[in-house]
Design a protein around this motif. Structure first.
Motif, short mmCIF file in Angstrom:
data_model
loop_
_atom_site.label_atom_id
_atom_site.label_comp_id
_atom_site.label_asym_id
_atom_site.label_seq_id
_atom_site.Cartn_x
_atom_site.Cartn_y
_atom_site.Cartn_z
N HIS A 55 0.97 -1.20 -0.05
CA HIS A 55 0.00 -0.07 0.21
C HIS A 55 0.78 1.31 0.04
O HIS A 55 1.93 1.16 0.42
CB HIS A 55 -1.05 0.00 1.23
N ALA A 56 -0.03 2.14 -0.32
CA ALA A 56 0.93 3.79 -0.50
C ALA A 56 1.15 4.20 0.86
O ALA A 56 0.69 5.52 1.07
CB ALA A 56 0.54 4.67 -1.39
N TRP A 57 1.52 3.45 2.09
CA TRP A 57 1.70 3.98 3.20
C TRP A 57 2.80 4.17 3.67
O TRP A 57 3.93 3.19 3.22
CB TRP A 57 0.94 2.97 4.15
N SER A 58 3.42 5.24 4.41
CA SER A 58 4.87 5.38 4.67
C SER A 58 4.93 5.59 5.93
O SER A 58 3.99 5.91 6.81
CB SER A 58 5.38 6.62 3.91
N GLY A 59 6.24 5.47 6.45
CA GLY A 59 6.50 5.64 8.14
C GLY A 59 7.92 6.10 8.08
O GLY A 59 8.65 6.34 7.05
N THR A 60 8.27 5.88 9.20
CA THR A 60 9.80 6.46 9.50
C THR A 60 10.27 5.60 10.34
O THR A 60 10.06 5.37 11.57
CB THR A 60 9.84 7.83 10.09
N ASP A 61 11.78 5.25 10.16
CA ASP A 61 12.56 4.38 10.95
C ASP A 61 13.63 5.36 11.49
O ASP A 61 14.03 6.45 10.69
CB ASP A 61 13.30 3.22 10.19
N LEU A 62 14.09 5.09 12.47
CA LEU A 62 15.30 5.88 13.24
C LEU A 62 16.50 5.18 13.59
O LEU A 62 16.39 4.20 14.32
CB LEU A 62 14.65 6.98 14.59
N GLU A 63 17.52 5.64 13.30
CA GLU A 63 18.87 5.26 13.49
C GLU A 63 19.67 6.14 14.58
O GLU A 63 20.03 7.40 14.08
CB GLU A 63 19.70 4.87 12.59
#
Length: 275
Positions: A55-63
């Protein structure tokens, strides 16, 4: 018996408890905290947009990467400096005593815009009897001690407090917050809700720069001021009995800044009326 955390695990847990992290209900929300050991303070964060496979869903990962002193347990944790005013201390040097104030050359992790962080170096001043602390970027021990005393005067933390037991400290902080909240309650929000609270008001109230900027970045990013009504809505209701030490400190600082802004606003109105 629970297994004792390693230094790396302990620092990572403290970071997670005190700084903003990536979060998502559908995709993203991964947080990788890497703790390194070294003499040079370092702190960085890299956020990365991720997409759902279907799906056209986005999110954020953090390093996140944080470097702490090889002697962190002894020089920081054992002295009670691990987290002060919501800031994680990574390095601390030899103490300089100024009366009842202990001042340490130190480095800590500073929250920036969004999820960004950076290492900040200066002095941490701590009042031994009450445990009250003050962060000064740069400067020297004398300036840090002066900033702490100014903060304590404006926030009425009793200088003569000698009992260092944690219960007494919490009680003193809650009592101070209740007095400040009582003063605010005497002002009808409909009369003072429009009063603008600035960064300078917070500093005038005795709050340190890192703590002030961290509050601004958390609740009002890309803003330099907010009205009392906006702050009340962002901070929510405050029940002193249900707050831990970190949030007690934050609530007290917010209340002090609002009172400073109300005083400035009234002085400006009187000055304008006399012209």
């Amino acid at each position: 018996m629970a297994k004792k955390k390693t230094l790396v695990q302990e620092v990572a847990s403290l970071f997670r408890a005190n700084y903003r992290l990536a979060g998502s209900g559908w995709v993203g929300g991964g947080n990788e905290i890497t703790v390194s050991i070294g003499d040079e303070p370092k702190a960085s964060a890299r956020s990365r947009k991720v997409w759902h496979r279907r799906h056209a869903w986005s999110g954020t990962d953090l390093e996140v990467g944080v470097t702490v002193s090889p002697s962190w347990r002894r020089s920081v944790h054992a002295r009670g400096l691990a987290v002060l005013d919501g800031l994680l201390t990574t390095h601390a040097g030899r103490v300089v005593r100024v009366g009842e104030v202990d001042a340490y050359p130190a480095s800590w992790v500073r929250q920036g815009r969004g999820l960004s962080i950076r290492a900040e170096t200066g002095w941490v001043a701590r009042h031994r009897p009450s445990g009250t602390s003050y962060h000064l970027p740069g400067g020297d021990a004398a300036r840090a001690a002066a900033g702490l005393r100014r903060k304590m005067r404006n926030q009425a933390v009793p200088q003569e407090e000698k009992d260092e037991r944690r219960r007494r400290i919490r009680e003193a902080r809650r009592a101070r917050l209740e007095r400040l909240m009582g003063k605010l309650a005497r002002h009808d929000l409909s009369d003072v809700g429009h009063v603008v609270v600035t960064r300078r008001d917070s500093l005038k109230a005795g709050n340190c720069e890192p703590g002030t900027d961290q509050f601004i970045d958390t609740f009002f990013p890309d803003r330099t001021s907010a009205t009392i009504a906006e702050i009340a809505a962002a901070a929510g209701g405050t029940d002193p009995a249900g707050l831990d030490e970190r949030h007690l400190t934050l609530a007290r600082q917010i209340a002090a800044a609002c009172l400073a802004a109300i005083g400035r606003h009234r002085r400006e109105r009187r000055g304008g009326a006399s012209n």
